[in-house]
Design a protein around this motif. Structure first.
Motif, PDB file in Angstrom:
ATOM      1  N   THR A 210      74.392  65.841  12.666  1.00 39.63           N
ATOM      2  CA  THR A 210      73.955  65.874  11.270  1.00 39.63           C
ATOM      3  C   THR A 210      72.784  64.901  11.100  1.00 39.63           C
ATOM      4  O   THR A 210      72.410  64.189  12.026  1.00 39.63           O
ATOM      5  CB  THR A 210      75.110  65.465  10.328  1.00 39.63           C
TER       6      THR A 210
ATOM      7  N   ASP B 185      73.666  61.424  12.006  1.00 36.70           N
ATOM      8  CA  ASP B 185      73.932  61.168  13.427  1.00 36.70           C
ATOM      9  C   ASP B 185      72.653  60.930  14.223  1.00 36.70           C
ATOM     10  O   ASP B 185      72.719  60.487  15.369  1.00 36.70           O
ATOM     11  CB  ASP B 185      74.673  62.351  14.056  1.00 36.70           C
TER      12      ASP B 185
ATOM     13  N   GLN C 287      77.333  60.925  17.680  1.00 37.89           N
ATOM     14  CA  GLN C 287      78.341  61.610  16.879  1.00 37.89           C
ATOM     15  C   GLN C 287      79.568  60.726  16.786  1.00 37.89           C
ATOM     16  O   GLN C 287      79.967  60.092  17.754  1.00 37.89           O
ATOM     17  CB  GLN C 287      78.732  62.940  17.518  1.00 37.89           C
ATOM     18  N   GLN C 288      80.165  60.722  15.607  1.00 38.38           N
ATOM     19  CA  GLN C 288      81.374  59.933  15.389  1.00 38.38           C
ATOM     20  C   GLN C 288      82.597  60.845  15.507  1.00 38.38           C
ATOM     21  O   GLN C 288      82.572  61.981  15.039  1.00 38.38           O
ATOM     22  CB  GLN C 288      81.352  59.304  13.989  1.00 38.38           C
ATOM     23  N   ASP C 289      83.635  60.359  16.155  1.00 36.93           N
ATOM     24  CA  ASP C 289      84.888  61.107  16.232  1.00 36.93           C
ATOM     25  C   ASP C 289      85.573  61.093  14.877  1.00 36.93           C
ATOM     26  O   ASP C 289      85.645  60.055  14.218  1.00 36.93           O
ATOM     27  CB  ASP C 289      85.829  60.472  17.267  1.00 36.93           C
ATOM     28  N   ASP C 290      86.061  62.262  14.494  1.00 38.91           N
ATOM     29  CA  ASP C 290      86.827  62.365  13.257  1.00 38.91           C
ATOM     30  C   ASP C 290      88.287  62.108  13.598  1.00 38.91           C
ATOM     31  O   ASP C 290      88.953  62.933  14.224  1.00 38.91           O
ATOM     32  CB  ASP C 290      86.639  63.755  12.641  1.00 38.91           C
ATOM     33  N   LYS C 291      88.790  60.959  13.202  1.00 38.38           N
ATOM     34  CA  LYS C 291      90.155  60.544  13.563  1.00 38.38           C
ATOM     35  C   LYS C 291      91.220  61.358  12.831  1.00 38.38           C
ATOM     36  O   LYS C 291      92.371  61.391  13.240  1.00 38.38           O
ATOM     37  CB  LYS C 291      90.357  59.052  13.255  1.00 38.38           C
ATOM     38  N   SER C 292      90.824  62.034  11.737  1.00 42.24           N
ATOM     39  CA  SER C 292      91.823  62.781  10.971  1.00 42.24           C
ATOM     40  C   SER C 292      92.154  64.136  11.589  1.00 42.24           C
ATOM     41  O   SER C 292      93.147  64.749  11.220  1.00 42.24           O
ATOM     42  CB  SER C 292      91.335  62.964   9.528  1.00 42.24           C
ATOM     43  N   ARG C 293      91.329  64.593  12.528  1.00 44.30           N
ATOM     44  CA  ARG C 293      91.571  65.895  13.151  1.00 44.30           C
ATOM     45  C   ARG C 293      92.568  65.773  14.295  1.00 44.30           C
ATOM     46  O   ARG C 293      92.553  64.820  15.058  1.00 44.30           O
ATOM     47  CB  ARG C 293      90.271  66.474  13.694  1.00 44.30           C
TER      48      ARG C 293
ATOM     49  N   TYR D  40      93.512  67.847  17.604  1.00 46.00           N
ATOM     50  CA  TYR D  40      93.008  68.898  18.469  1.00 46.00           C
ATOM     51  C   TYR D  40      94.129  69.439  19.352  1.00 46.00           C
ATOM     52  O   TYR D  40      94.857  68.672  19.985  1.00 46.00           O
ATOM     53  CB  TYR D  40      91.896  68.353  19.380  1.00 46.00           C
TER      54      TYR D  40
ATOM     55  N   ARG E 144      90.399  70.384  23.168  1.00 47.17           N
ATOM     56  CA  ARG E 144      89.109  69.791  22.830  1.00 47.17           C
ATOM     57  C   ARG E 144      88.130  70.055  23.960  1.00 47.17           C
ATOM     58  O   ARG E 144      88.137  69.386  24.987  1.00 47.17           O
ATOM     59  CB  ARG E 144      89.247  68.295  22.597  1.00 47.17           C
TER      60      ARG E 144
ATOM     61  N   ALA F  49      82.434  64.594  21.422  1.00 45.65           N
ATOM     62  CA  ALA F  49      81.414  63.884  20.643  1.00 45.65           C
ATOM     63  C   ALA F  49      80.496  63.196  21.636  1.00 45.65           C
ATOM     64  O   ALA F  49      80.936  62.469  22.519  1.00 45.65           O
ATOM     65  CB  ALA F  49      82.072  62.873  19.714  1.00 45.65           C
TER      66      ALA F  49
END
Length: 198
Positions: free
Chosen positions: A99, A102, A118-124, A126, A129, A133
């Motif tokens: 984005t 980023d 890229q930042q890891d989305d901790k709320s996802r 997987y 995978r 990132a």
């Protein structure tokens, strides 16, 4: 490829493996052959074509070439460089998944540096995978006078527009002065052999 005609030992053969040196055990040594150590020194020696006394002030150019050769091994992200008009260039990098936040585009000492993180989305959560990132840094050495006009992100491609000024030919005449014009007079230094410095 260098061929070393004299094989001193099996250990020497093992050291030569992977260096591009082929050993021929048991062959007679010719007067023009080199030892394994000499061949390794030749292969590791960097040859500079800018050591001529006629090339003055090209030290920065040589450092730039070293910097380019170190960054040439980077393969991600892939990029294109295209000519746009008479004096324009466009660098396009494939940065799908990144984005605006980023990506970072900077110039530092005639070097264009593009960084992506890229930042890891901790709320996802997987289940599988396959897309990690990633982060990258890609750098381009810019010639003197090249201007960065801007950058845009469109459909996973980061476009960076550059302008290359068309140099105007410069001719300058240098005045040649005589011995008494603007140059200091030569001075004579007396050195007498009978005086000993204390």
């Amino acid at each position: 490829m260098y061929v070393v005609r004299r094989c001193r030992s099996r250990a020497a053969e093992q050291r030569a493996e992977g260096t591009g040196v082929r050993m021929e055990p048991g062959a007679e040594a010719a007067p023009h052959t080199r030892s394994l150590e000499e061949v390794a020194a030749i292969m590791n020696t960097r040859v500079s074509f800018l050591n001529s006394p006629f090339l003055l002030g090209f030290d920065q150019f040589e450092r730039t070439l070293d910097r380019i050769s170190k960054s040439a091994a980077e393969g991600y992200p892939p990029y294109n460089i295209e000519q746009v008009g008479d004096d324009g260039l466009r660098i396009s990098l494939a940065v799908a998944g990144f984005t605006f936040d980023d990506l970072q585009v900077q110039t530092e000492d005639n070097q264009l540096i593009i960084r992506g993180r890229q930042q890891d989305d901790k709320s996802r959560i997987y289940l599988h995978r396959g897309i990690a990132a990633r982060q990258f840094q890609r750098s381009f050495v810019l010639a003197d006078g090249i201007e960065v006009l801007g950058a845009s992100l469109d459909n996973g491609l980061l476009h960076i527009d550059l302008r290359r000024p068309i140099p105007e030919p410069k001719v300058r005449t240098i005045k040649i002065s005589g011995a008494g014009e603007g140059t200091p007079e030569p001075q004579t230094i007396d050195v007498s052999p009978d005086k000993n410095p204390a």
